[in-house]
Design an enzyme around this catalytic site. Structure first.
Site, short mmCIF file in Angstrom:
data_model
loop_
_atom_site.label_atom_id
_atom_site.label_comp_id
_atom_site.label_asym_id
_atom_site.label_seq_id
_atom_site.Cartn_x
_atom_site.Cartn_y
_atom_site.Cartn_z
N LYS A 22 0.83 -1.21 0.00
CA LYS A 22 0.00 0.00 0.00
C LYS A 22 0.86 1.26 0.00
O LYS A 22 0.61 2.19 -0.76
CB LYS A 22 -0.91 0.00 1.24
CG LYS A 22 -1.64 1.31 1.42
CD LYS A 22 -2.21 1.50 2.82
CE LYS A 22 -1.22 1.74 3.89
NZ LYS A 22 -1.28 2.96 4.68
N ASN A 23 1.88 1.29 0.84
CA ASN A 23 2.63 2.55 0.96
C ASN A 23 3.54 2.82 -0.23
O ASN A 23 3.90 3.97 -0.48
CB ASN A 23 3.40 2.58 2.29
CG ASN A 23 2.45 2.73 3.47
OD1 ASN A 23 1.29 3.11 3.30
ND2 ASN A 23 2.92 2.43 4.67
N CYS A 117 -3.79 7.88 9.78
CA CYS A 117 -4.02 7.31 11.11
C CYS A 117 -3.55 8.27 12.19
O CYS A 117 -2.53 8.93 12.05
CB CYS A 117 -3.27 6.00 11.23
SG CYS A 117 -4.04 4.68 10.28
N ARG A 122 2.51 14.00 13.36
CA ARG A 122 2.75 13.82 11.93
C ARG A 122 2.90 15.13 11.14
O ARG A 122 2.15 15.38 10.19
CB ARG A 122 1.66 12.93 11.32
CG ARG A 122 1.50 11.64 12.08
CD ARG A 122 0.62 10.66 11.39
NE ARG A 122 1.29 9.92 10.32
CZ ARG A 122 0.72 8.97 9.59
NH1 ARG A 122 -0.54 8.68 9.79
NH2 ARG A 122 1.39 8.35 8.67
N ASP A 305 5.15 0.04 11.82
CA ASP A 305 3.86 -0.48 11.34
C ASP A 305 3.61 -1.93 11.75
O ASP A 305 2.55 -2.48 11.48
CB ASP A 305 3.78 -0.38 9.81
CG ASP A 305 3.68 1.07 9.35
OD1 ASP A 305 3.35 1.93 10.18
OD2 ASP A 305 3.93 1.33 8.17
N ARG A 397 -8.57 0.25 5.13
CA ARG A 397 -7.71 1.22 4.44
C ARG A 397 -6.47 0.56 3.88
O ARG A 397 -5.92 1.02 2.89
CB ARG A 397 -7.22 2.29 5.44
CG ARG A 397 -8.31 3.15 5.96
CD ARG A 397 -7.76 4.06 7.00
NE ARG A 397 -6.91 5.03 6.33
CZ ARG A 397 -6.80 6.29 6.71
NH1 ARG A 397 -7.44 6.72 7.75
NH2 ARG A 397 -6.04 7.11 6.06
#
Ligand code: EPU
Length: 430
Positions: A22-23, A117, A122, A305, A397
């Site tokens: 995904k990233n 998230c 961030r 993660d 997600r």
């Protein structure tokens, strides 16, 4: 609101296929709009964050052709608007890559401030510092980040921390800038390398991705390509820890074992057997597991993660484990949820002290963010009795068909959307 309802206690056994990262995909989809020719992307994960990003680029005029659920063709020739702002895009973190991509290609971008998230503050100061070093002005107005430049010129940028997002974003902005850009203290994560490889396959000139120093020579334009995204190391790691927590035996397939070494090393330390193949890793948890200590770090260290997933596994390991989170300051919120299931965890600052227990017991818990949510599912599968995980929209997600994949491994898990369905599941599993 959809929920997962889980009857725990079965070891997960069998084989599971891992999807695209995904990233990496977030960076690659954004990068794809920089070409005026058709770019084909394969092994795209069919997850909510990616679908939101595809929708966003379509809204500004990119042509998006979903060939199948894992293949997309994108053409950025007809982009008519440089403003990306809608209800959904605000919620995803990867939206910030459209800043780098649009700024790099059109020298202007307006993108809603990124969400994602809730795992810490961030900030994106390093992204902005990079854009400014390339000659852009960056302002925040009405909830939008507005970046603009007459021309972009290569520059020497030293990141204060090895940020994945800033490294990828600066690469995007720099690939079509005039001259040479050097990013020092660059992030080395596999998805940074994947985005660089993708850009190079479109004609960019990026060297050094995967090391601390990335060197980019600007090119005038990017062209068509066909590219397959790397496997998702975090999805893979999630199944590896699910095998450990449920005392199972899982062959995690379609992975790059090298990207999983930090997880494999910890699994060996706690007493699992880990067998590596060319593109698969098998994790067997045949005996009582024992405690360990760890600290999350940038790649090749233990990834943040995967911190909630290993912490959940450690709740069931003999002895006291210490987990230190060094990337995001707010990534232990799930501990209260695990405590409802009988885990013994004390958080002091950025450290969790986990005292192993004999068993967890099912409870109603929340998925507070993507990885915390995945760890609630692992806990539910390992626990005695029934667990209901609420707010699974967070899990969706970043995990594709998680319930289906777990069922194929013998997990008793259903996606439901009403209390009536929860009761039906309870009756069904007895
Ligand atoms: N940071 C700053 N300023 C910046 C950028 C980062 O202070 O300008 C700080 C962050 O606050 C954090 C650290 O630097 O403390 C690292 O942040 P990084 O930029 O590397 O993270 P990110 O780009 O926001 C990506 C992933 C995260 C993953 C991290 C770390 C995406 C969309 N997100 O976030 O993924 O945890 O890198 O590997 O790629 C997830 O998939 O669940 C997820 C949260």
């Amino acid at each position: 609101m959809e929920q997962y309802v889980i009857k725990g206690g079965n070891p997960l056994v069998g084989e599971v296929e891992i999807g695209g990262a995904k990233n990496a995909a977030l960076g690659i989809v954004a990068a794809a709009i920089m070409a005026d020719e058709t770019v084909t992307i394969e092994n795209l994960p069919d997850v909510r964050d990616i679908n939101v990003l595809l929708n966003a680029i379509e809204c500004i005029g990119a042509i998006v052709d979903r060939v199948d659920s894992h293949t997309v063709r994108i053409n950025g020739r007809y982009i008519g608007s440089l403003c990306v702002d809608n209800e959904y895009i605000k919620k995803i973190r990867g939206s910030y890559y459209l800043l780098g991509a649009l700024l790099g290609k059109y020298k202007k971008a307006e993108v809603a401030l990124p969400g994602g998230c809730n795992i810490g503050s961030r900030p994106i100061d390093q992204h902005i510092k990079g854009f400014e070093a390339l000659g852009a002005t960056v302002d925040i107005e009405y909830g939008l980040i507005i970046a603009e430049a007459e021309r972009l010129r290569g520059s020497h940028i030293f990141l204060d921390m090895a940020s994945v997002g800033a490294t990828i974003n600066i690469m995007l902005a720099a690939v079509m800038a005039e001259g040479r850009t050097i990013i020092e203290n660059a992030a080395k994560e596999p998805h940074v390398v994947d985005v660089a490889n993708f850009l190079n396959s479109m004609g960019a000139n990026i060297k050094g991705a995967g090391t601390d120093v990335i060197r980019i020579r600007g090119v005038a334009s990017l062209h068509k390509t066909e590219y397959s995204i790397i496997p998702d190391q975090i999805e893979a790691g999630t199944f590896m820890f699910a095998a450990a927590a449920t005392k199972g035996d899982i062959m995690v397939k379609s992975v790059i074992p090298k990207h999983l070494e930090a997880a494999s090393a910890k699994l060996l330390e706690i007493g699992c057997e880990v067998e590596e193949f060319d593109d698969a890793v098998r994790v067997v948890a045949a005996k009582q597991l024992r405690q360990t200590h760890l600290k999350t770090l940038t790649y090749p260290g233990f990834p943040t993660d995967m911190q909630p997933q290993i912490a959940t596994t450690l709740t069931l390991c003999r002895g006291t484990s210490i987990v230190t989170e060094s990337i995001f300051e707010n990534r232990f919120k799930y501990v209260d949820e695990l405590s409802r299931m009988g885990a013994k965890i004390k958080v002091e600052g950025n450290t969790a002290i986990i005292e192993g227990v004999e068993k967890l017991t099912g409870a109603r818990v929340n998925a507070l963010d993507l990885r915390a949510g995945a760890s609630m599912v692992i806990a539910g599968l390992a626990a005695e009795g029934i667990t209901v995980v609420e707010d699974i929209v967070y899990i969706q997600r970043g995990y594709e068909r998680l319930d289906e994949k777990l069922r194929s491994l013998g997990g008793q898990i259903e996606r439901v959307s009403s209390e009536k369905e929860v009761q039906k599941f309870r009756l069904m599993v007895g």
